[in-house]
Motif scaffolding. Structure first.
Motif, PDB file in Angstrom:
ATOM      1  N   GLN A  25      -0.219 -15.734   4.694  1.00 47.21           N
ATOM      2  CA  GLN A  25      -0.013 -14.706   5.723  1.00 47.21           C
ATOM      3  C   GLN A  25       0.343 -13.345   5.115  1.00 47.21           C
ATOM      4  N   ARG A  70      -2.649 -11.661   3.520  1.00 50.60           N
ATOM      5  CA  ARG A  70      -3.580 -11.131   4.520  1.00 50.60           C
ATOM      6  C   ARG A  70      -3.054  -9.846   5.139  1.00 50.60           C
ATOM      7  N   ARG A  71      -1.784  -9.813   5.449  1.00 47.52           N
ATOM      8  CA  ARG A  71      -1.216  -8.608   6.070  1.00 47.52           C
ATOM      9  C   ARG A  71      -1.236  -7.425   5.114  1.00 47.52           C
ATOM     10  N   ASN A  72      -1.020  -7.662   3.835  1.00 45.66           N
ATOM     11  CA  ASN A  72      -1.114  -6.583   2.848  1.00 45.66           C
ATOM     12  C   ASN A  72      -2.542  -6.059   2.742  1.00 45.66           C
ATOM     13  N   ASP A  98      -0.695 -10.431  13.480  1.00 45.71           N
ATOM     14  CA  ASP A  98      -0.556  -9.591  12.275  1.00 45.71           C
ATOM     15  C   ASP A  98      -0.359  -8.125  12.663  1.00 45.71           C
ATOM     16  N   HIS A 132       3.010  -7.471  14.062  1.00 40.07           N
ATOM     17  CA  HIS A 132       3.983  -7.406  12.961  1.00 40.07           C
ATOM     18  C   HIS A 132       3.963  -6.019  12.309  1.00 40.07           C
ATOM     19  N   LEU A 133       2.780  -5.469  12.091  1.00 40.09           N
ATOM     20  CA  LEU A 133       2.671  -4.133  11.481  1.00 40.09           C
ATOM     21  C   LEU A 133       3.247  -3.065  12.405  1.00 40.09           C
TER      22      LEU A 133
END
Length: 253
Positions: free
Chosen positions: A3, A6-8, A39, A42-43
């Motif tokens: 996870q 992927r978010r990075n 995602d 979250h950002l």
């Protein structure tokens, strides 16, 4: 893929492209749309991005304004079609208001055959173009002129618009989102555009489809505050269907 990894990668993709859609990220990372939505949430929760209808934009881009020169060469064909239709609803003898920007400049270029128009504008470039016609009475709001843009902002522009009434106001926009509404990079420009809406008997949003799904810093209004939206036929199908379900009066050209 983990996870965090992927978010990075989503952040890196945002930095490169400025905005993303759930659909493209879902395909790129081979995960469900729901996973991508989590995602992006979250950002947003961590002040990195702002979610839009169907995607997100990088927060650092929210107060960035594109120069007039750069705007004038982007989506030119779409702006031409929008301007053609917008001009067709203007009648001789009307009082109209042309907002600042390149789409409204394309409308101005098509007005020279009209007669007895009174044209109000907060754009010095538009005003200087329109003076070539003796058929028009032209009123420029004055105020602080943005370098590289040509738009008049500030209290003088706002007070001028507050004291006029027009038949049709044509408002441009750099950012249009179904949920977050019409936004612009600065409070000063937002205040002028809000007054354009209040001063117009009929208010028309003229903007190409690339502006949909974008969000900027300062809110102007909701998407249902317009009597008509004119955009090009490249508009995302899901956005168009959503607007129709909201009974928004929209014309694709």
């Amino acid at each position: 893929m983990f996870q965090l990894e992927r978010r990075n990668l989503i952040i890196k993709y945002l930095e490169e492209h400025g905005r993303v859609t759930v659909e493209e990220l879902s395909q790129k990372f081979n995960v469900t749309p729901m996973t991508i939505r989590r995602d992006l949430q979250h950002l947003e929760d961590n002040n990195i991005a702002v979610r839009t209808f169907g995607g997100a934009v990088l927060k650092s881009n929210l107060n960035t304004e594109v120069s007039y020169e750069d705007k004038s060469i982007s989506h030119k064909e779409e702006k031409n079609r929008i301007a053609e239709y917008a001009t067709s609803i203007i009648k001789d003898g009307q009082i109209i208001l042309l907002d600042s920007g390149t789409t409204n400049m394309e409308i101005a270029k098509r007005l020279l055959d009209k007669k007895d128009l009174t044209i109000v504008t907060p754009d010095v470039l538009l005003a200087s173009y329109l003076i070539q016609s003796a058929n028009f009475k032209i009123l420029c709001t004055g105020g602080y002129v943005q370098n590289g843009i040509g738009a008049c902002i500030g209290s003088r522009a706002f007070d001028f618009l507050r004291n006029v009434n027009v038949d049709i106001g044509f408002m441009g926009a750099s950012s249009v989102d179904i949920e977050k509404g019409i936004t612009t990079p600065t409070f000063e420009k937002a205040e002028v555009k809000k007054q354009i809406i209040k001063s117009s008997e009929k208010v028309v949003l003229v903007t190409d489809s690339s502006k949909f799904g974008c969000v900027s810093f300062a809110k102007i209004c909701s998407i249902n505050d317009f009597d008509l939206i004119i955009t090009d036929n490249n508009l995302n199908k899901k956005i168009f269907e959503k607007l129709n379900s909201m009974q928004i009066n929209i014309k694709l050209v």
